[in-house]
Design a protein around this motif. Structure first.
Motif, short mmCIF file in Angstrom:
data_model
loop_
_atom_site.label_atom_id
_atom_site.label_comp_id
_atom_site.label_asym_id
_atom_site.label_seq_id
_atom_site.Cartn_x
_atom_site.Cartn_y
_atom_site.Cartn_z
N UNK A 177 0.84 -1.21 0.00
CA UNK A 177 0.00 0.00 0.00
C UNK A 177 0.87 1.26 0.00
N UNK A 178 1.96 1.23 0.75
CA UNK A 178 2.87 2.38 0.75
C UNK A 178 3.54 2.54 -0.62
N UNK A 179 3.91 1.42 -1.24
CA UNK A 179 4.47 1.47 -2.59
C UNK A 179 3.45 2.12 -3.54
N UNK A 180 2.21 1.73 -3.40
CA UNK A 180 1.16 2.31 -4.26
C UNK A 180 1.01 3.81 -4.02
N UNK B 161 9.90 4.44 -9.32
CA UNK B 161 9.57 3.02 -9.45
C UNK B 161 10.54 2.17 -8.64
N UNK B 162 11.80 2.52 -8.70
CA UNK B 162 12.80 1.76 -7.96
C UNK B 162 12.57 1.88 -6.45
N UNK B 163 12.23 3.09 -6.02
CA UNK B 163 11.91 3.28 -4.60
C UNK B 163 10.68 2.46 -4.20
N UNK B 164 9.65 2.52 -5.04
CA UNK B 164 8.43 1.74 -4.75
C UNK B 164 8.75 0.25 -4.71
N UNK B 165 9.68 -0.17 -5.56
CA UNK B 165 10.05 -1.59 -5.60
C UNK B 165 10.72 -2.05 -4.30
N UNK B 166 11.45 -1.15 -3.66
CA UNK B 166 12.04 -1.51 -2.37
C UNK B 166 10.93 -1.78 -1.36
#
Lengths: 254, 254
Positions: A177-180, B161-166
């Motif tokens: 959810x945080x990634x989103x 995107x890379x940050x969200x992937x972490x």
């Protein structure tokens, strides 16, 4: 076996459907909210009741599937029944039931249930416990009908399992959810990251997670970690989570 | 298209195999470590070199797939080449290449790669970028051969995107590892929790994570949260993670 189901939430709903699919007779659904009781009862051709005094006293099994803090008061309303009374909680002691009813047990499905998502019950680990060997056997047979994975576990191990489940399920989902959140705020769609989430889970189906850790923290890549922390400079809560989890990854034995 | 691959790690290995499977010609594999270069080159019938001066100068595409902080020095060794030089990094600016070589690009596969786990490359989102439209088209065609999901993304969005992937991959995997730690210390096997991990990921394939959050924190179940924190009383690091993530779940808009 005649079964009374007490509860109408996520676990109760999925359990009711699985029981019906295996030909078990759920004869009544109790919920303090009659609308909810009727909604679930209607789906499995059972009677709906919203009064504990109206619950049948001659059923074989009573499954209490409600919030943890409501279990005791419902059990107190089942003092007269002779059947086996179980709850489906990961953290509640069997004694909460056995102090109230004649025969007590636990029937804990280790899974995350949302009403909007169907689950394949056959692969859900079912953890069972009972106050005597005869009742444990009843639960074992019922559990074996519903799932290929049945574990007989005492209360202490069940609680450990529930704690581990928070780390393995509730927290990862929150991190999705945080990634989103990060994606949406930058005009990117969650869809782009779904294959990564699927693969991350798939990897640990055949490996242990500590053997397949990837990312900047496990590589001690301070340059990337610092770039990420600076991208989160306006989000101190996310920054704290990033820092805490990165530190924890670095401390993990390799 | 003749391709030179610079690198022999997880990403390079999976990329090399995917390129070969689609009939692309990887003619050389460079690694400063000749053993590693030979190991990967041998799997795809390419030449292995460990000297940047021995890298062919007439290839069409050079893929630098190494640790972020090694990209620049390798690019500096490719000043003479006319072909397109790309890196596979989520966080490195295209300018790190374009400052060194004639034609620069990015070819970033958004996935977690471990050598011990095969991946289905077709479903890996490939994020591409190039310094000119012609080169971008070359990358788009190559990417479309390898994957159904190709995204043209500038450097800023790629970093997001890379940050969200972490958050969506590296941190969840670490939480699986912490769950395993808790299980093992209590004589329970990781196997018991695998169906839960699989279902947690599967739920967000068709739902947004914020709509399927479960567990004590989202229910504001303080009693269970306190029980869990007390079970972790000898593990302050896990306690801190539990507290931080539970608080973050509670603060999430519903």
């Amino acid at each position: 076996m005649n079964i009374v189901l007490l509860g109408s939430g996520n676990v109760a709903t999925h359990l009711a459907k699985a029981l019906k699919a295996k030909g078990e007779h759920v004869v009544q659904v109790y919920s303090p909210n009659l609308v909810n009781a009727k909604l679930l009862a209607g789906r499995i051709a059972a009677e709906a009741v919203n009064d504990l005094n109206a619950v049948k006293t001659d059923a074989d099994l009573y499954i209490i599937s409600v919030k943890d803090d409501a279990i005791e008061s419902i059990a107190a309303g089942l003092k007269k029944v002779n059947g086996l009374v179980v709850h489906t909680s990961g953290t509640t002691d069997i004694q909460v039931l056995s102090a109230q009813v004649k025969h007590a047990g636990v029937f804990y499905p280790l899974q995350t249930f949302s009403k909007i998502k169907e689950v394949v019950f056959d692969r859900i680990p079912l953890c069972i416990e009972a106050t005597d060997a005869g009742r444990l056997e009843i639960l074992r047979q019922l559990a074996a009908k519903l799932s290929e994975q049945v574990y007989e576990l005492g209360g202490e191990k069940r609680k450990v399992l529930h704690l581990a489940a928070v780390f393995a399920c509730n927290f990862p989902n929150h991190l999705y959810a945080l990634a989103n959140q990060v994606l949406q705020q930058n005009g990117l769609d969650f869809e782009i990251i779904r294959p990564l989430i699927a693969e991350t889970a798939d990897k640990v189906m055949t490996n242990l997670p500590e053997n397949v850790q990837t990312g900047p923290a496990v590589r001690n890549d301070e340059s990337t970690i610092n770039k990420h922390l600076s991208m989160l400079k306006d989000k101190p809560a996310l920054q704290e989570i990033y820092q805490t989890l990165s530190n924890s990854i670095k401390l993990m034995p390799k």
